[in-house]
Design an enzyme around this catalytic site. Structure first.
Site, PDB file in Angstrom:
ATOM      1  CG  ASP A  68      30.767  38.080  40.122  1.00  0.00           C
ATOM      2  OD1 ASP A  68      30.297  37.036  39.885  1.00  0.00           O
ATOM      3  OD2 ASP A  68      30.361  39.183  40.014  1.00  0.00           O
ATOM      4  CD  GLU A  92      28.345  35.077  33.132  1.00  0.00           C
ATOM      5  OE1 GLU A  92      28.350  36.214  32.867  1.00  0.00           O
ATOM      6  OE2 GLU A  92      27.520  34.795  34.091  1.00  0.00           O
TER       7      GLU A  92
END
Length: 347
Positions: A13, A247
């Site tokens: 991420d 997301e």
């Protein structure tokens, strides 16, 4: 595909930013766990954050074939800058973070489960891009779900404005807020791998709120960030899993165009939409990255020394273990119409 940037830890991420001419990466820190894989994401049991920096990405550039290869960059690990045990309201799972700089201070935004196991978003403040970061004792009022992405926009004569984008389906609990955009609208009956579906159902939107001058609270309500299908001008359908938001929100600006990019989740794509302002509505514009090894895909896009870079992750280093990921980077480009492409356009 490029090799992992960081190999002594599992990292995912990646939120990349350029502060004072240096590139910093704010990733999640994956760790080994005996928690079995499930669609709620319990196996992603991260407990702290590191910050990394580097001075060059020349080795990952996409130059003409005759250009000699550059040396791999030296990545500096600045160590742990925030741990779950440092944050009073957190119970577990420090998921994908982001960072921002404004008025000489640095802000680390992070999602985590609170003591009731509901995801909220917190903020920690530091005097340096490498921390340490001191967390506020409570989550940002009005925040919920996961994957905060901070965007500071230079409005020219009007000065700077800052925004926080966020949201994530299934384990990220975004589907639990269909009744409204405040924590009070949380509906636990939607917990799990659930989302709207069926004829006429609209995809759930990511969320955005303008940040107050203190960068630690919202100025005004949380809003939907509407994503439209270009062929209809209507919101993307809930069953359109190749284009609907799942997301991994990210916002960047190139010239007068705002690019909102995100993951489609269970179809494993990175895609983007464009608008002429940071609040939208945005119109779906195309794909950035096809599926990689591993279930999740999460990214950031940043300009560094005149080139544009896509940071993302995959599970190559762990041999395909979904919750043990590694940050990678590749150069990206824009064609003559401003579309993101992964190969250098012909001159």
């Amino acid at each position: 595909m490029s090799p992992p940037l960081i190999t002594h830890l599992y990292t995912a991420d990646p939120s990349a930013h350029v502060f004072d001419g240096k590139l910093y990466i704010y990733p999640s820190h994956d760790r080994e766990t005996d928690i079995q894989f499930n669609d709620n994401g319990d196996q992603y049991d991260m407990a702290d954050y590191h910050v990394f920096s580097l001075d060059s990405l020349d080795a990952y550039a996409n130059p003409p074939p005759s250009t000699p290869a550059a040396e791999p960059p030296k990545v500096t690990d600045h160590g742990v800058v925030l741990s779950a045990q440092d944050v009073p309201w957190v119970s577990r799972q420090l998921w994908a973070p982001d960072a921002a700089k404004r008025k000489g201070k640095y802000y680390l935004y992070f999602p985590a489960r609170d003591q009731a196991s509901i995801f909220r978003i917190g903020v920690a403040v530091g005097d340096s891009p490498t921390g340490p970061f001191a967390p506020d004792p409570l989550p940002i009022p009005g925040s919920f779900s996961i994957d905060p992405a901070a965007f500071v926009d230079d409005d020219g004569a009007a000065g700077e404005s800052a925004y926080l984008y966020f949201g994530g389906l299934w384990g990220g609990q975004l589907q639990c807020y269909q009744r409204g955009n405040t924590p009070a609208h949380y509906d636990a009956s939607w917990l799990g791998p659930k989302e709207p579906s069926g004829p006429g159902a609209t995809a759930l939107f990511p969320k955005v709120a303008k940040l107050a001058d203190d960068m630690r609270s919202f100025e005004g309500p949380v809003r939907d960030l509407v994503i439209l299908a270009p062929e209809t001008g209507e919101p993307v359908a809930a069953d359109d899993h190749a284009r609907r938001f799942f997301e991994a929100a990210w916002m960047h600006r190139r010239g007068a165009v705002y690019y909102f990019s995100y993951s489609t989740g269970d179809t494993h794509l990175l895609v983007y939409a464009t608008a002429d302002n940071p609040l939208g509505p945005f119109t779906y514009a195309g794909r950035i990255l096809e599926p990689v090894l591993g279930w999740t895909t999460h990214h950031s896009i940043v300009e560094f020394r005149g080139r544009w870079w896509l940071f993302h992750h995959d599970c190559e280093l762990s041999g395909g273990v979904n919750h043990l990921r590694s940050v990678k980077v590749r150069e990206i480009f824009y064609d003559g119409e401003g579309r993101i492409v992964t190969e250098r356009p012909a001159e």
